[in-house]
Write a protein that holds these residues in place. Structure first.
Motif, PDB file in Angstrom:
ATOM      1  N   CYS A  63      -8.195  -0.851   7.353  1.00  0.00           N
ATOM      2  CA  CYS A  63      -6.927  -1.001   7.852  1.00  0.00           C
ATOM      3  C   CYS A  63      -6.221  -2.269   8.406  1.00  0.00           C
ATOM      4  CB  CYS A  63      -7.355  -0.154   8.858  1.00  0.00           C
ATOM      5  SG  CYS A  63      -8.659   1.500   8.140  1.00  0.00           S
ATOM      6  N   TYR A  64      -6.900  -3.001   9.010  1.00  0.00           N
ATOM      7  CA  TYR A  64      -6.544  -4.278   9.489  1.00  0.00           C
ATOM      8  C   TYR A  64      -6.538  -5.739   8.850  1.00  0.00           C
ATOM      9  CZ  TYR A  64      -5.706  -0.762  13.298  1.00  0.00           C
ATOM     10  OH  TYR A  64      -5.166  -0.105  14.098  1.00  0.00           O
ATOM     11  N   THR A 110     -10.506   5.409   9.327  1.00  0.00           N
ATOM     12  CA  THR A 110     -10.555   4.657   7.811  1.00  0.00           C
ATOM     13  C   THR A 110     -10.108   5.378   6.819  1.00  0.00           C
ATOM     14  OG1 THR A 110     -12.263   3.047   8.931  1.00  0.00           O
ATOM     15  CG2 THR A 110     -12.221   3.666   6.695  1.00  0.00           C
ATOM     16  N   ARG A 113      -7.756   8.257   7.082  1.00  0.00           N
ATOM     17  CA  ARG A 113      -6.465   8.425   6.911  1.00  0.00           C
ATOM     18  C   ARG A 113      -5.875   7.919   6.264  1.00  0.00           C
ATOM     19  NH1 ARG A 113      -3.383   8.662  12.793  1.00  0.00           N
ATOM     20  NH2 ARG A 113      -3.676   6.629  12.494  1.00  0.00           N
ATOM     21  N   HIS A 114      -6.093   6.154   6.656  1.00  0.00           N
ATOM     22  CA  HIS A 114      -5.907   4.812   6.231  1.00  0.00           C
ATOM     23  C   HIS A 114      -5.700   4.747   4.633  1.00  0.00           C
ATOM     24  CE1 HIS A 114      -4.228   0.892   5.942  1.00  0.00           C
ATOM     25  NE2 HIS A 114      -4.738   0.866   4.936  1.00  0.00           N
ATOM     26  N   GLU A 152      -3.403   7.793   2.504  1.00  0.00           N
ATOM     27  CA  GLU A 152      -2.124   7.630   2.825  1.00  0.00           C
ATOM     28  C   GLU A 152      -1.488   6.400   2.305  1.00  0.00           C
ATOM     29  OE1 GLU A 152      -1.404   7.118   7.599  1.00  0.00           O
ATOM     30  OE2 GLU A 152      -1.103   8.620   8.385  1.00  0.00           O
ATOM     31  N   ALA A 153      -2.360   5.162   2.498  1.00  0.00           N
ATOM     32  CA  ALA A 153      -2.881   3.928   0.755  1.00  0.00           C
ATOM     33  C   ALA A 153      -2.114   4.224   0.006  1.00  0.00           C
ATOM     34  CB  ALA A 153      -3.200   2.529   1.904  1.00  0.00           C
TER      35      ALA A 153
END
Length: 312
Positions: A98-99, A185, A187-188, A191-192
């Protein structure tokens, strides 16, 4: 005392779990330590550390030792280490996925070793007071046998506060962190993946990036759900003790529903330290390949010896 109708089951379960869990964790340690599973070194450090603590849980928890108070501290410390290393691994995967900017600084071998060392050290420090909470269950010919929790553990405010702290740190906080981190995680990733599909259109069907993200979800979910499901009864037992004001341990009546509940909780906890190897085998192709090589290695040596003898 009633006849131990369930006693033989417990007597069989724990040794059987040791027979399976000890070699399973050793195999995981060997395979992961070789670094041939396609995982970065810092991820491997986390997984090896989890396997080592799970191995120690199996060794210390399912064998009788005369100093059961010392054994209990070791069991709790290694158990907590395994739980919080699972949280640390989940957080590492959360940052990595995510980051991306923070990933280059946090997701490193140095950070992994530092986190592992801190988790193990704090796990032992946290559980040292347990040594002073036990007394002999009974004394036979002047020799103390087994362990029972002192009644003062349930009445003295400082011990009650410590009991709450112990259960909040393991497993309530790990429950919360693992659920939260996995939700964020996933959700990311979803979406990605949607954004990548929109950009790549029909080509996304064979996109290796999307496939890797799906594998990440499978591995995270499997490890996390394994922890959540197998520790659920532990949480339920703690809440039951607090609501009913009963003791954690009520004697050796194997027909007592409370003792059956306690033993079920213990069995599921130990099982959670036994099956990560099987999770890796299901979720990771390269781990399965390395497992096959390791299991067939002795037969390959024997076959080579026969061939050499035949040739000579």
């Amino acid at each position: 005392m009633h006849g131990p109708a369930n006693g033989p089951f417990y007597a069989i379960y724990y040794p059987a779990l040791a027979i399976i869990g000890v070699p399973a964790n050793l195999v995981a340690i060997i395979i992961l330590s070789r670094g041939r599973c396609g995982l970065s070194r810092f991820i491997t450090y986390y997984l090896v550390a989890i396997a080592v603590t799970d191995f120690l849980v199996m060794v210390t928890a399912v064998r009788y030792t005369p100093g059961c108070a010392v054994s209990t501290v070791l069991v709790y410390a290694t158990r907590d280490g395994s739980v919080w290393l699972t949280v640390a691994f989940t957080f590492d995967r959360f940052v990595s996925i995510c980051y991306q900017k923070l990933k280059t600084r946090y997701c490193t071998e140095k950070t992994a070793l530092l986190v592992i060392g801190m988790v193990i050290t704090l796990s032992y420090v946290k559980n040292v007071p347990f040594y002073f909470t036990y007394q002999p269950l009974y004394i036979l010919d002047g020799v103390p046998w087994f362990c029972d929790i002192k009644s003062s553990y349930y009445t003295i405010p400082s011990w009650q506060a410590y009991d709450w702290l112990v259960h909040i740190l393991t497993p309530f906080l790990p429950f919360f962190f693992i659920l939260l981190l996995n939700a964020l995680t996933v959700r990311h990733i979803v979406e990605a993946s949607r954004a990548r599909r929109r950009l790549k259109g029909s080509e996304s069907a064979g996109d290796p990036e999307i496939a890797n993200r799906k594998k990440s979800i499978v591995l995270l979910f499997t490890i996390s759900l394994n922890f959540l499901l197998l520790w659920a009864t532990y949480v339920g037992h703690f809440l039951y003790v607090r609501v009913t004001a009963e003791a954690y341990f009520t004697g050796l009546d194997f027909n007592d529903p409370h003792l059956i509940f306690v033993e079920t909780t213990n069995m599921l906890q130990l099982l959670s330290s036994c099956n990560n190897t099987f999770i890796y085998a299901v979720a990771q192709n390269k781990f399965r390949n390395e497992l096959k090589k390791l299991l067939t290695f002795p037969f390959a040596i024997i076959t080579s010896c026969f061939r050499l003898n035949s040739a000579s």
